[in-house]
Write a protein that holds these residues in place. Structure first.
Motif, mmCIF file in Angstrom:
data_model
loop_
_atom_site.group_PDB
_atom_site.id
_atom_site.type_symbol
_atom_site.label_atom_id
_atom_site.label_comp_id
_atom_site.label_asym_id
_atom_site.label_seq_id
_atom_site.Cartn_x
_atom_site.Cartn_y
_atom_site.Cartn_z
ATOM 1 N N GLY A 272 0.779 -1.233 0.000
ATOM 2 C CA GLY A 272 0.000 0.000 0.000
ATOM 3 C C GLY A 272 0.806 1.275 0.000
ATOM 4 N N PHE A 426 -7.096 12.714 -2.685
ATOM 5 C CA PHE A 426 -8.155 11.694 -2.715
ATOM 6 C C PHE A 426 -9.535 12.327 -2.525
ATOM 7 C CE2 PHE A 426 -4.652 8.748 -1.166
ATOM 8 C CZ PHE A 426 -4.461 8.188 -2.419
ATOM 9 N N PHE A 430 -12.633 11.684 -5.147
ATOM 10 C CA PHE A 430 -13.891 11.028 -4.785
ATOM 11 C C PHE A 430 -15.077 11.999 -4.830
ATOM 12 C CE2 PHE A 430 -10.909 8.035 -2.563
ATOM 13 C CZ PHE A 430 -11.139 6.984 -3.434
ATOM 14 N N TRP A 454 -1.411 4.116 10.320
ATOM 15 C CA TRP A 454 -1.443 3.730 8.910
ATOM 16 C C TRP A 454 -0.755 2.405 8.610
ATOM 17 C CZ3 TRP A 454 -5.190 6.106 6.958
ATOM 18 C CH2 TRP A 454 -5.464 7.434 7.296
ATOM 19 N N ARG A 459 -2.948 3.055 0.597
ATOM 20 C CA ARG A 459 -4.191 2.380 0.217
ATOM 21 C C ARG A 459 -5.234 2.508 1.331
ATOM 22 N NH1 ARG A 459 -2.275 -2.476 -0.889
ATOM 23 N NH2 ARG A 459 -1.838 -1.925 -3.055
ATOM 24 N N GLU A 460 -4.812 2.396 2.569
ATOM 25 C CA GLU A 460 -5.733 2.563 3.690
ATOM 26 C C GLU A 460 -6.250 3.994 3.752
ATOM 27 O OE1 GLU A 460 -5.899 2.117 8.588
ATOM 28 O OE2 GLU A 460 -3.986 1.951 7.519
ATOM 29 N N GLN A 462 -6.572 6.080 1.269
ATOM 30 C CA GLN A 462 -7.515 6.256 0.158
ATOM 31 C C GLN A 462 -8.895 5.706 0.521
ATOM 32 O OE1 GLN A 462 -6.119 4.921 -3.712
ATOM 33 N NE2 GLN A 462 -8.161 4.225 -4.255
ATOM 34 N N ASN A 463 -8.930 4.512 1.111
ATOM 35 C CA ASN A 463 -10.211 3.900 1.470
ATOM 36 C C ASN A 463 -10.939 4.702 2.544
ATOM 37 O OD1 ASN A 463 -9.687 1.852 -0.342
ATOM 38 N ND2 ASN A 463 -8.859 0.466 1.193
ATOM 39 N N ILE A 464 -10.196 5.234 3.506
ATOM 40 C CA ILE A 464 -10.810 6.016 4.579
ATOM 41 C C ILE A 464 -11.387 7.327 4.037
ATOM 42 C CG2 ILE A 464 -10.219 7.427 6.596
ATOM 43 C CD1 ILE A 464 -8.587 5.134 7.647
ATOM 44 N N GLU A 466 -12.457 7.824 0.986
ATOM 45 C CA GLU A 466 -13.667 7.474 0.219
ATOM 46 C C GLU A 466 -14.849 7.283 1.160
ATOM 47 O OE1 GLU A 466 -15.125 4.452 -3.335
ATOM 48 O OE2 GLU A 466 -13.343 3.958 -2.156
ATOM 49 N N ARG A 467 -14.607 6.598 2.270
ATOM 50 C CA ARG A 467 -15.674 6.403 3.256
ATOM 51 C C ARG A 467 -16.170 7.754 3.773
ATOM 52 N NH1 ARG A 467 -17.330 3.351 7.964
ATOM 53 N NH2 ARG A 467 -17.656 4.809 9.682
#
Length: 571
Positions: A272, A426, A430, A454, A459-460, A462-464, A466-467
């Motif tokens: 990641g 990010f 999004f 982290w 990658r983590e 990015q996902n957070i 987006e959430r």
């Protein structure tokens, strides 16, 4: 030996069907129907109509036709076995042959009228002409209201081809020369040895499996390449390295220095950290930028398939290889091949990769010829390859060939000053993707982003983000609860002591204050219901009657506070 034909004025006749009917058994108590040793099914015509419609919509007309031809073909093979078992020794070859049409009629699929039948096994001669009355496939076509310009009795045609070929021991092909499904007055088929049809080779292709998975895989690879190509030429921000801390800039400088050379680059770093982004950077800064960039996640491909994915496969190399397919090396010809999770390669794949790197040629699985390839290798791993070499899990000669130019990508926890840049990047992506415009991150949310450990790296993050965009929605700020799912619990801050001096409130002092508050509430005789109502009302009022803001102050979800406010008549 041959039967009568229309030329002598007598049509072929069926033998008595009682011997076949004796093989038919209904066992309703067991939920079974048997014809000889074959288990049968009774199924509604409408069900088959729906099934056919779905197959045509899913596969398209051409593939659907081949599918139903093969379906009928398998049925014809089984019936040929049954015909030989029931009548093979007792009747003439002609009467035995007519078992198939009788079985077809018995199942309610169609009434078969033999018009002409000539069989001479010694000369390899065959001619059959039959009329199909009340074909179920014509009835299905009429139900679907799908008028076609070609015959529609596909399954029955496949059945006739397989039954005749299996029963006679030579390849027989039929053509439906007339079909009510396309507007003719009747359905009529003619059968001859395959070689007597000019298009027998093309027709036989219908009976060879043509799985969609290979075609879909090829299309996915082409789409991935096109997307990469579009991103490369449009300067898509998705592949732009982002960061300003010295450790990251140092890694980026090493990438740029090596980009114009042909030396293999080995990217080292945790999962990641953005190794594929750096591989793209090496490709975009190289002389191969106009060529393809092909990425392979070695860990995502089963060990027994990795060689065929990397080097390609020839038709017939193994069961299911129904067509030749280029591998990733061939697709990357003239460009860059990114091998991610390199440490997961099987020993056999490692040996094959080493040979390709040495000889600059590849040989497809099951192939007899080698192909010259021109590919720049960028590899990546999150594991310690040297440790694997020492343990015997990775070839030392392959390691030293790929380790010519190692570059270590720092983890996100060592790039705290880059977190805001990445988070904003990010966020913009999004917001565009979900067509919303947030009010950005709250200060507390950004502080928590910087403080987080982290373990999943970029990658983590990015996902957070987006959430957070999804939960915040349009015209709202992204707070810590939207990012992490719950209030993580704030550290004790500065507070006033009883003497009036500013001091650090310890967790013990905070606990003592809570105990003191509880004592005063109990001594005053305030009920829990009254206390809750007063607390909710105060938070709601002081938040400007903003339910979301009040919920954050109370440490609860907006939905839960909304319910309590409505229940108490405050909303």
């Amino acid at each position: 030996m041959k039967t009568s034909t229309p030329s002598d004025g007598v049509t072929p006749r069926y033998p008595d069907s009682r011997d076949i009917l004796e093989k038919l058994r209904f066992l309703p108590e067991e939920g079974q129907i048997w014809l000889g040793e074959q288990r049968m099914l009774l199924m509604q015509l409408q069900t088959m109509a729906t099934f056919r419609h779905e197959i045509i919509r899913t596969l398209g007309l051409k593939r659907a036709k081949s599918f139903f031809l093969r379906l009928g073909y398998h049925s014809g093979l089984k019936d040929a076995e049954l015909a030989r078992a029931v009548r093979g020794q007792e009747m003439s070859i002609e009467d035995g042959f007519l078992t198939g049409p009788q079985l077809h009629s018995l199942r309610g699929l169609v009434k078969v009228i033999p018009l002409a039948l000539e069989i001479d096994p010694r000369q390899g001669h065959f001619y059959g002409e039959f009329e199909w009355q009340d074909s179920y496939e014509v009835a299905i076509s009429e139900q679907l209201d799908s008028s076609l310009d070609e015959p529609v009795c596909w399954m029955q045609l496949g059945y006739a081809c397989a039954y005749s070929s299996q029963f006679l021991g030579q390849e027989i092909q039929y053509r439906e020369v007339e079909c009510r499904g396309r507007g003719d007055e009747r359905c009529r088929i003619i059968g001859r040895p395959a070689a007597e049809w000019e298009d027998h080779g093309a027709f036989a292709e219908h009976f060879r499996e043509d799985p969609l998975i290979d075609e879909l895989y090829e299309l996915q690879s082409r789409i991935a390449y096109l997307e990469d190509d579009i991103a490369r030429h449009k300067g898509d921000e998705h592949y732009r390295p982002i960061g300003k801390v010295p450790a990251f800039l140092g890694a980026l400088d090493l990438i740029d220095r090596a980009a114009r050379s042909e030396v293999p680059i080995l990217l080292l770093g945790e999962t990641g950290t953005g190794k594929e982004i750096m591989a793209h950077r090496a490709h975009q800064q190289s002389g191969r930028a106009e060529g393809p960039f092909v990425a392979v996640n070695c860990a995502a491909i089963p060990p027994d398939l990795i060689e065929s994915e990397l080097f390609g496969v020839e038709k017939g190399a193994y069961t299911g290889a129904v067509q030749s397919r280029a591998g990733r090396f061939e697709r990357a010809h003239g460009g860059t091949l990114f091998l991610d999770e390199l440490a997961e390669l099987s020993p056999r794949a490692q040996a094959s990769l080493l040979r390709v790197l040495q000889e600059k040629r590849i040989e497809r699985v099951g192939g007899q010829h080698s192909y010259a390839i021109d590919v720049r290798i960028v590899a990546a791993t999150h594991g310690d390859l040297m440790e694997r070499v020492q343990d015997g899990r990775f070839r030392a000669d392959l390691f030293y060939r790929l380790n010519a130019y190692p570059v270590t990508i720092p983890p996100l926890r060592d790039r705290r000053d880059d977190i805001r840049l990445l988070a904003e990047h990010f966020l913009a992506r999004f917001e565009c993707h979900y067509h919303v415009k947030t009010l950005g991150f709250t200060d507390q949310a950004m502080a928590l982003l910087r403080a987080h450990a982290w373990p999943g790296n970029i990658r983590e993050l990015q996902n957070i983000i987006e959430r957070g965009v999804i939960l915040a929605g349009d015209s709202n700020s992204i707070d810590e609860q939207a990012l992490f799912g719950q209030h993580p619990g704030q550290k004790p801050g500065q507070t006033l002591s009883e003497s009036g001096h500013i001091g650090q409130a310890t967790e013990t002092e905070c606990g003592d204050a809570l105990v003191s508050l509880c004592d005063r509430v109990l001594e005053a005789g305030v009920s829990l219901e009254v206390l809750e109502t007063a607390l909710l009302e105060k938070a709601y009022r002081e938040s400007g009657k903003n339910v979301s803001a009040a919920a954050r102050r109370l440490g609860m979800s907006r939905a839960a506070l909304d319910y309590r406010l409505k229940k108490g008549g405050m909303l």
